[in-house]
Structures are given as structure tokens and as C-alpha cells.
Design a protein around this motif. Structure first.
Motif, PDB file in Angstrom:
ATOM      1  N   ILE A  88       0.803  -1.277  -0.004  1.00  0.00           N
ATOM      2  CA  ILE A  88       0.116  -0.179  -0.047  1.00  0.00           C
ATOM      3  C   ILE A  88       0.798   1.414   0.169  1.00  0.00           C
ATOM      4  O   ILE A  88       0.718   2.198  -0.699  1.00  0.00           O
ATOM      5  N   ALA A  89       1.946   1.210   0.906  1.00  0.00           N
ATOM      6  CA  ALA A  89       2.812   2.209   0.902  1.00  0.00           C
ATOM      7  C   ALA A  89       3.448   2.523  -0.534  1.00  0.00           C
ATOM      8  O   ALA A  89       3.776   3.666  -0.936  1.00  0.00           O
ATOM      9  N   ASN A  90       3.826   1.355  -1.142  1.00  0.00           N
ATOM     10  CA  ASN A  90       4.389   1.567  -2.496  1.00  0.00           C
ATOM     11  C   ASN A  90       3.448   2.321  -3.675  1.00  0.00           C
ATOM     12  O   ASN A  90       3.864   2.836  -4.506  1.00  0.00           O
ATOM     13  N   LEU A  91       2.251   1.930  -3.480  1.00  0.00           N
ATOM     14  CA  LEU A  91       1.269   2.298  -4.443  1.00  0.00           C
ATOM     15  C   LEU A  91       1.168   3.802  -3.934  1.00  0.00           C
ATOM     16  O   LEU A  91       0.981   4.655  -5.187  1.00  0.00           O
ATOM     17  N   ARG A  92       1.167   4.271  -3.057  1.00  0.00           N
ATOM     18  CA  ARG A  92       0.915   5.654  -2.776  1.00  0.00           C
ATOM     19  C   ARG A  92       2.382   6.437  -2.995  1.00  0.00           C
ATOM     20  O   ARG A  92       2.060   7.690  -3.635  1.00  0.00           O
ATOM     21  N   GLU A  99      -8.669   5.872  -3.825  1.00  0.00           N
ATOM     22  CA  GLU A  99      -9.908   4.928  -4.519  1.00  0.00           C
ATOM     23  C   GLU A  99      -9.350   3.930  -5.057  1.00  0.00           C
ATOM     24  O   GLU A  99      -9.775   2.587  -5.020  1.00  0.00           O
ATOM     25  N   THR A 100      -8.264   4.018  -6.002  1.00  0.00           N
ATOM     26  CA  THR A 100      -7.630   2.943  -6.447  1.00  0.00           C
ATOM     27  C   THR A 100      -7.130   1.784  -5.879  1.00  0.00           C
ATOM     28  O   THR A 100      -7.060   0.771  -6.162  1.00  0.00           O
ATOM     29  N   ILE A 101      -6.340   2.606  -4.888  1.00  0.00           N
ATOM     30  CA  ILE A 101      -5.676   1.478  -3.763  1.00  0.00           C
ATOM     31  C   ILE A 101      -6.621   0.744  -3.145  1.00  0.00           C
ATOM     32  O   ILE A 101      -6.546  -0.521  -3.114  1.00  0.00           O
ATOM     33  N   ARG A 102      -7.881   1.331  -2.772  1.00  0.00           N
ATOM     34  CA  ARG A 102      -8.724   0.370  -2.335  1.00  0.00           C
ATOM     35  C   ARG A 102      -9.182  -0.691  -3.078  1.00  0.00           C
ATOM     36  O   ARG A 102      -9.550  -1.886  -2.897  1.00  0.00           O
ATOM     37  N   ASP A 103      -9.453  -0.238  -4.640  1.00  0.00           N
ATOM     38  CA  ASP A 103     -10.082  -1.210  -5.579  1.00  0.00           C
ATOM     39  C   ASP A 103      -9.018  -2.502  -5.515  1.00  0.00           C
ATOM     40  O   ASP A 103      -9.500  -3.379  -5.706  1.00  0.00           O
ATOM     41  N   ILE A 104      -7.679  -1.838  -5.884  1.00  0.00           N
ATOM     42  CA  ILE A 104      -6.695  -2.848  -5.993  1.00  0.00           C
ATOM     43  C   ILE A 104      -6.755  -3.927  -4.670  1.00  0.00           C
ATOM     44  O   ILE A 104      -6.551  -5.150  -4.983  1.00  0.00           O
ATOM     45  N   ILE A 105      -6.694  -3.437  -3.551  1.00  0.00           N
ATOM     46  CA  ILE A 105      -6.420  -4.135  -2.207  1.00  0.00           C
ATOM     47  C   ILE A 105      -7.683  -5.048  -2.309  1.00  0.00           C
ATOM     48  O   ILE A 105      -7.758  -6.465  -1.766  1.00  0.00           O
ATOM     49  N   ARG A 106      -8.898  -4.427  -2.439  1.00  0.00           N
ATOM     50  CA  ARG A 106     -10.044  -5.404  -2.429  1.00  0.00           C
ATOM     51  C   ARG A 106     -10.160  -6.560  -3.427  1.00  0.00           C
ATOM     52  O   ARG A 106     -10.454  -7.627  -3.065  1.00  0.00           O
ATOM     53  N   ALA A 107      -9.745  -6.247  -4.635  1.00  0.00           N
ATOM     54  CA  ALA A 107      -9.688  -7.432  -5.666  1.00  0.00           C
ATOM     55  C   ALA A 107      -8.994  -8.387  -5.417  1.00  0.00           C
ATOM     56  O   ALA A 107      -9.175  -9.473  -5.426  1.00  0.00           O
TER      57      ALA A 107
END
Length: 419
Positions: A88-92, A99-107
Motif C-alpha cells: 500500500i505504501a509503494n502504491l501511494r 480509491e484505486t488503492i482500495r480497489d486493488i487491495i479489495r480485488a
């Protein structure tokens, strides 16, 4: 209820059920609508929280988590990590929107738990008779599904904060029994097939004639059936089509509903199914018998041949079980016997009284040497004797329950007719 009416009702129930299940599939995200495949790593859920000891000690990926300075030179290989917190830190760090981070992690988490659900899913035993929903929807399976959803919810809240949702679409989290029934297909083919089933359902329902289709409506249903078969043969491999027929064809559905405590082995079910499928394709349409006299007569003759072939296949003893299982008189006796704490032999004994008693009553009525009074007396005696014998088997309470319901109405035919 006659066989024609029963088959129509079964067809309506089956297609309606598949339509409901199909509607669930239509609401699921389609392929390509979730996170890119290259950022999905199933092991993250285990390894991402490793070493934290408890969920509480794992920082939630909320706005309070410090983000690394944006670095646009990162590639997915440098962003992805087996540790969800680092991931998550790398994505940020590369400027990925929250919102995209949430979508990625949720998927990612959804895919992990989908695999866990698939691992727990038992194969659908299509040869088991009775209400197939009992096999698909038992409480233990529903509870196991709920438990996995609870675990997934806890993990997402740990990673994304207390307001994290399982999915944007709550329908996607419902227990879906068809996934077990269609366990021979991958998820994409399952979704495609369910979409087709919805369309076929709508077409078939237009020609059911309010439950009593006539010859013209059956001709239209035959066209629908032929179209369904053609599309299935294009969509599925021969092996998949065979698996579909054993699970979802009208023949297999009706066999499971009718054969009750016959309890065939897989080998028996498949052998009988092959014979009945050929018979149904020739002498019925989607399980519905012909409406014209010529068709009904042809079906009657073919059914006699079919039953003789099945008798040769099963042998006399097993054929007796097969022939008795769908009979209304037997099913009622079996239900009452079980309620009275008796085994199936009691129900068999009651059912076996029917044929001889009816034949004796028929012979009495046809005996020209007997006067009307003598016939009345003889019929009264056979009726009383039969009722006494059934009372001995089922008990008085069981007998009264049996005689008062549809399956026991044959006892009334033994009674003398009032003048």
C-alpha cells in the motif's frame, strides 16, 4: 397430479430458479473490471500480516498512514510486495489514488477468499435423488460461506480502515449454490452459461400455455429446445455438455425429483439417465409429454419398452425399488412411516397391499356370477381387511393420516359403491 402437469411445474420451478441465480451472476463484476492481474498476489493476506501478532498491531491503510514521496520511476515489479502494508505504501509512493488503492487491495483479497471458498466447495453429486437444493443449500455450507466473508471483512478493515466494505455490490457476497452445481466449468464459462440460461428461460416461458401447452405451443417449445441444444454444443466441449446434461437437463432434474429413496449409485443414475434422455428427446419437449393423441400413444408404447430395458439393466429387485420410488402412494406411506419411527419396510409393506387389493376388488366387480348384494358384501370385506392390515403396520394414527391424504385415496376405491 398427472405426470404432464408435474413436468410442467418442475420445468417452471427449474427455469425460475436458474433465472434467479442467473440474475446474481449478471450483477457480478465482469472480467477486466477489477484490478490488473499483474498486481494480484494471493499470498499477501497471510504474509502481509505475518509477524504482527494481532490484527490491531497491523496499521490500517488509512489516510493517517504516511505516504512515501512520489517516485514516477517505479515499475509494478518494484511496487508489488508480499507485505500488504509495504504494498500500500509503494502504491501511494507512485501517486496511486486512494480509491484505486482500495480497489486493488479489495480485488486482491476477494480473489484470495474466492480461492478459499472454492477449496471448501464439495463436488455436486448429481446422482443424489430428492430436492437438489437440500444438497446445495445445507446450513453447514451457508455458515462456512458466512464465516469466510467475516474473515474477509476483518482483513479489509485492518488494511483499509474501519469503513472498508467487502464489495461495492453486496449481491456478490451472497452464497451462490450454482457454483457447486456448475463445478465442471471455470468462472467465466459459468457466468456466460448463466446469462444464456436467463434468455432461454424467457423464451420457454412464453410457450408454456399457462401450464397446459397444446400441440402448437409444444411445437414452439421444441424449436426453443433445439436452439438451446445447438448453442450449448457450440459453447461447451463434449465433456462439458455431458456434465451439463447430468446436472441441469430436464431429464436429470426430473429424475432427481421423482426417484426419492431409490438412491441410485452414480453408475445406475448415468445408465438410466442415458436411456431416459433418449426417450425424452423423442417423446417430450423440455419434460412435457405430447398433447396430441398420436403422440401420447407413441409415448406410451415407447415408455413400456423403456421400462423393460431399465428392468433388464437393474434386475428385478432394484427395478422394484426404481418403479416404486416415484409413486405417490408409496411416498406418502414412507413419510408417515418415518414420522411414526418405522423404517422403509413398513412403507413397502403398505404399498405392496395396493396392487393385490385393487385386483381383488376389480375381479369382484366383474364377476357376473355374484349378485349386487354379494358384490357389496365382498367389497366391504376386502376394504375392511386392507384397512386393518395397514393399521397393523402404521398404527391407528398413521393409518388415519394415510387414508385422509391424496396418496391413500386408493383405499376409497375398494369400498362398496352406495346405491
Amino acid at each position: 397430479m398427472n405426470a404432464s402437469r408435474l413436468n410442467v411445474i418442475l420445468l417452471v420451478v427449474i427455469v425460475a430458479l436458474l433465472g434467479v441465480i442467473g440474475s446474481l451472476y449478471s450483477k457480478l463484476p465482469k472480467a477486466g473490471e477489477t484490478a490488473p492481474a499483474e498486481v494480484v498476489v494471493l499470498e499477501k493476506a497471510e504474509r502481509g500480516l505475518a509477524g504482527s501478532g494481532t490484527k490491531e498491531s497491523t496499521p490500517a491503510a488509512s489516510s493517517e498512514t504516511p505516504a512515501r514521496p512520489a517516485d514516477r520511476s517505479h515499475t509494478w515489479e518494484t511496487v508489488e510486495s508480499a507485505d500488504y502494508r509495504e504494498y500500500i505504501a509503494n502504491l501511494r509512493a507512485i501517486g496511486c489514488p486512494e480509491e484505486t488503492i482500495r480497489d486493488i487491495i479489495r480485488a486482491d483479497v476477494n480473489k484470495l477468499f474466492d480461492s478459499r471458498k472454492a477449496a471448501k466447495r464439495e463436488p455436486f453429486e448429481y446422482w443424489r435423488t430428492g430436492n437438489f437444493l437440500t444438497q446445495l443449500m445445507d446450513q453447514e455450507k451457508v455458515n462456512a460461506h458466512k464465516e469466510l466473508n467475516d474473515q474477509k471483512r476483518d482483513l479489509l478493515k485492518t488494511l483499509l480502515g474501519p469503513d472498508a466494505k467487502l464489495d461495492e455490490n453486496p449481491m456478490a457476497q451472497m452464497y451462490n449454490p450454482v457454483e457447486q452445481m456448475l463445478d465442471f466449468l471455470d468462472g467465466e464459462k459459468q457466468a456466460k452459461l448463466m446469462g444464456k440460461l436467463q434468455g432461454w428461460q424467457a423464451e420457454a416461458m412464453k410457450h408454456l400455455g399457462g401450464g397446459s401447452p397444446d400441440a402448437a405451443e409444444l411445437a414452439e417449445l421444441r424449436k426453443v429446445r433445439d436452439k438451446i441444444e445447438a448453442e450449448l454444443n457450440v459453447m461447451l466441449t463434449p465433456e462439458e455438455k455431458r456434465a451439463y446434461d447430468l446436472r441441469l437437463s430436464n431429464t436429470s432434474q426430473i429424475m432427481r425429483m421423482q426417484l426419492g429413496d431409490f438412491n441410485p449409485s452414480q453408475k445406475e443414475f448415468e445408465a438410466i439417465f442415458d436411456l431416459r434422455l433418449a426417450f425424452d428427446n423423442e417423446h417430450s419437449v423440455l419434460g412435457i409429454p405430447p398433447a396430441d393423441n398420436e403422440g401420447r400413444e407413441a409415448r406410451k408404447q415407447a415408455e413400456e419398452t423403456l421400462n423393460n430395458t431399465i428392468k433388464e439393466l437393474l434386475g428385478p429387485e432394484r427395478y422394484a425399488d426404481y418403479d416404486r420410488a416415484p409413486r405417490e402412494e408409496y411416498k406418502l406411506a414412507l413419510k408417515i412411516a418415518e414420522r411414526q419411527g418405522l423404517d422403509r419396510n413398513a412403507a413397502i409393506a403398505v404399498y405392496d397391499m395396493k396392487g393385490p387389493a385393487e385386483e381383488t376388488a376389480r375381479n369382484i366387480r366383474q364377476d357376473a356370477s355374484l349378485s349386487a348384494e354379494q358384490k357389496q358384501a365382498a367389497l366391504g370385506k376386502i376394504a375392511a381387511t386392507t384397512q386393518t392390515e395397514i393399521s397393523k403396520v402404521l398404527g391407528e394414527e398413521g393409518f388415519n393420516a394415510y387414508k385422509s391424504q391424496r396418496g391413500g385415496r386408493w383405499l376409497n376405491s375398494l369400498e362398496p359403491k352406495s346405491n
